[in-house]
Design an enzyme around this catalytic site. Structure first.
Site, PDB file in Angstrom:
ATOM      1  N   GLN A  12     -41.835 -42.869   8.613  1.00 24.01           N
ATOM      2  CA  GLN A  12     -40.388 -42.938   8.867  1.00 24.01           C
ATOM      3  C   GLN A  12     -39.829 -41.585   9.314  1.00 24.01           C
ATOM      4  O   GLN A  12     -39.063 -41.517  10.274  1.00 24.01           O
ATOM      5  CB  GLN A  12     -39.662 -43.407   7.590  1.00 24.01           C
ATOM      6  N   ASP A  34     -52.063 -38.962  12.338  1.00 24.73           N
ATOM      7  CA  ASP A  34     -51.823 -39.988  11.319  1.00 24.73           C
ATOM      8  C   ASP A  34     -53.121 -40.761  11.124  1.00 24.73           C
ATOM      9  O   ASP A  34     -53.971 -40.794  12.014  1.00 24.73           O
ATOM     10  CB  ASP A  34     -50.716 -40.950  11.770  1.00 24.73           C
ATOM     11  N   ILE A  35     -53.240 -41.411   9.966  1.00 23.38           N
ATOM     12  CA  ILE A  35     -54.411 -42.253   9.726  1.00 23.38           C
ATOM     13  C   ILE A  35     -54.245 -43.576  10.472  1.00 23.38           C
ATOM     14  O   ILE A  35     -55.211 -44.265  10.782  1.00 23.38           O
ATOM     15  CB  ILE A  35     -54.623 -42.470   8.205  1.00 23.38           C
ATOM     16  N   ARG A  36     -52.979 -43.908  10.767  1.00 21.65           N
ATOM     17  CA  ARG A  36     -52.671 -45.133  11.515  1.00 21.65           C
ATOM     18  C   ARG A  36     -52.789 -44.874  13.008  1.00 21.65           C
ATOM     19  O   ARG A  36     -52.865 -43.728  13.449  1.00 21.65           O
ATOM     20  CB  ARG A  36     -51.231 -45.566  11.245  1.00 21.65           C
ATOM     21  N   ASP A  52     -57.205 -38.428   8.716  1.00 24.83           N
ATOM     22  CA  ASP A  52     -56.992 -38.815   7.327  1.00 24.83           C
ATOM     23  C   ASP A  52     -56.586 -37.549   6.572  1.00 24.83           C
ATOM     24  O   ASP A  52     -57.359 -36.587   6.512  1.00 24.83           O
ATOM     25  CB  ASP A  52     -58.308 -39.397   6.775  1.00 24.83           C
ATOM     26  N   TYR A 141     -44.878 -41.430  -8.080  1.00 22.96           N
ATOM     27  CA  TYR A 141     -44.390 -40.711  -6.900  1.00 22.96           C
ATOM     28  C   TYR A 141     -43.575 -39.481  -7.320  1.00 22.96           C
ATOM     29  O   TYR A 141     -43.809 -38.366  -6.824  1.00 22.96           O
ATOM     30  CB  TYR A 141     -43.537 -41.670  -6.063  1.00 22.96           C
TER      31      TYR A 141
HETATM   32  N1  SER Z   1     -36.994 -42.878  -0.229  1.00 14.74           N
HETATM   33  C1  SER Z   1     -37.917 -42.560  -1.280  1.00 14.74           C
HETATM   34  C2  SER Z   1     -38.225 -43.763  -2.089  1.00 14.74           C
HETATM   35  O1  SER Z   1     -37.358 -44.607  -2.211  1.00 14.74           O
HETATM   36  C3  SER Z   1     -37.350 -41.494  -2.154  1.00 14.74           C
HETATM   37  O2  SER Z   1     -37.894 -40.290  -1.792  1.00 14.74           O
HETATM   38  O3  SER Z   1     -39.273 -43.856  -2.626  1.00 14.74           O
END
Ligand code: SER
Length: 314
Positions: A12, A34-36, A52, A141
């Protein structure tokens, strides 16, 4: 002369950042990887390599061969995908960062690595969240982003690496779609509005989250990378902010242009992630230290999204 490598260029942020960097530094001086497979939007705009981000040797060889001076490391699993596969989230997000930081020392590179509002957790003050505050992320994350910030700070302070970072809010763009995040509803809603006249939000109506139009995010990224080193006073990631709204508020803004648009709500497991994140962010350090300023408010963002997506979906 700058020679730039973007890792995760088809994501994105990656697509739009690559285009902006190519405009600024010249197409040939910005290698997208990119890996894609190569994104349609990038095709024909400059060099592309399949890479990768976890393949250390291939990355090192590419950096040496192309005499890379600067890396933007964007490859990562986001919050929702990360909860589905925490081991891969940790492995990719931390593994790729660690190898790029080491390569940065070895090859004297300048590095950009994005952090996120996901570093914050339920114990963080949610309104106007300060730069320095309680940070106890609950998603894998968020954990990788916070650990990554600490790692960047370590490489910067202890080893002298020029690595810079911002905590992006949810990002909204009509050119590229997000993948696997909690803030994705704020992009999906436009597709729903234009294609079907309705949208079911996976977050409840009054869930406020910090958000930003992609042009502002790209401007911030170029800006933090361009300013002189002395201006960067925070070796962790800078808070970065533009707009804060709820599903109900963005729906009302869309209704001004599409009066028949209907929103409904069916919160799912993503609600708990959203509830643990801030509602708004204090980014006064970024504004004071390197002159950050956003341009898009809610209505300008909605107008721009609807106008451009209408054309794109024709
Ligand atoms: N846009 C991200 C997410 O929603 C936040 O960094 O995971």
């Amino acid at each position: 002369m700058e020679k730039i490598l973007v890792i995760g260029a088809c994501g994105q942020i990656g697509v739009e950042l690559t285009l902006a960097l190519r405009e600024k530094y010249g197409n040939e001086n910005v290698i997208a990887s990119d890996i894609r497979e190569e994104s349609e939007i990038l095709k024909g705009t400059g060099p592309f390599v399949v890479l990768d981000a976890m393949d250390h040797e291939a990355t090192r060889a590419l950096v040496k061969k192309e005499s890379i001076t600067t890396i933007y490391l964007l490859a990562a699993l986001l919050s929702v995908t990360g909860e589905k596969n925490p081991a891969l989230c940790w492995g990719l997000n931390m593994g790729a960062l660690r190898q790029i930081l080491d390569l940065g020392i070895e090859e004297k590179l300048k590095i950009f690595w994005p952090s996120s509002i996901a570093v914050f957790g339920a114990t963080t003050p949610q309104d106007n969240t300060p730069q320095k505050t309680i940070i106890e992320p609950t998603t894998m994350y968020g954990i990788t982003k916070y650990a990554g910030e600490l790692l960047c700070q370590y490489y910067n302070k202890r080893l002298g690496l020029d690595v810079r970072s911002v905590r992006y809010p949810g990002l909204i763009s009509w050119k590229t779609e997000p993948g696997g995040g909690t803030t994705d509803y704020a992009v999906e809603i436009f597709y729903g509005a234009l294609k079907e006249g309705k949208y079911t939000s996976f977050l409840s109506e009054n869930t406020y989250l910090p958000m930003m139009y992609m042009d502002d995010a790209i401007a911030a990224t170029l800006q933090i990378m361009e300013v002189s080193k002395e201006k960067i006073k925070i070796a962790m990631a800078y808070n970065l902010s533009a707009i804060s709204f709820s599903p109900k508020e963005i729906a009302e803004a869309i209704k001004k242009q599409i009066p028949n648009f209907e929103i409904s709500y069916a919160p799912d497991s993503r609600q708990a992630i959203a509830d643990s994140w801030p509602q708004s962010i204090d980014d006064s350090s970024a504004r004071a230290d390197w002159g950050w300023k956003h341009e898009y408010d809610l209505s300008k963002m909605v107008d721009t999204m609807l106008k451009n997506l209408k054309e794109k979906l024709k």
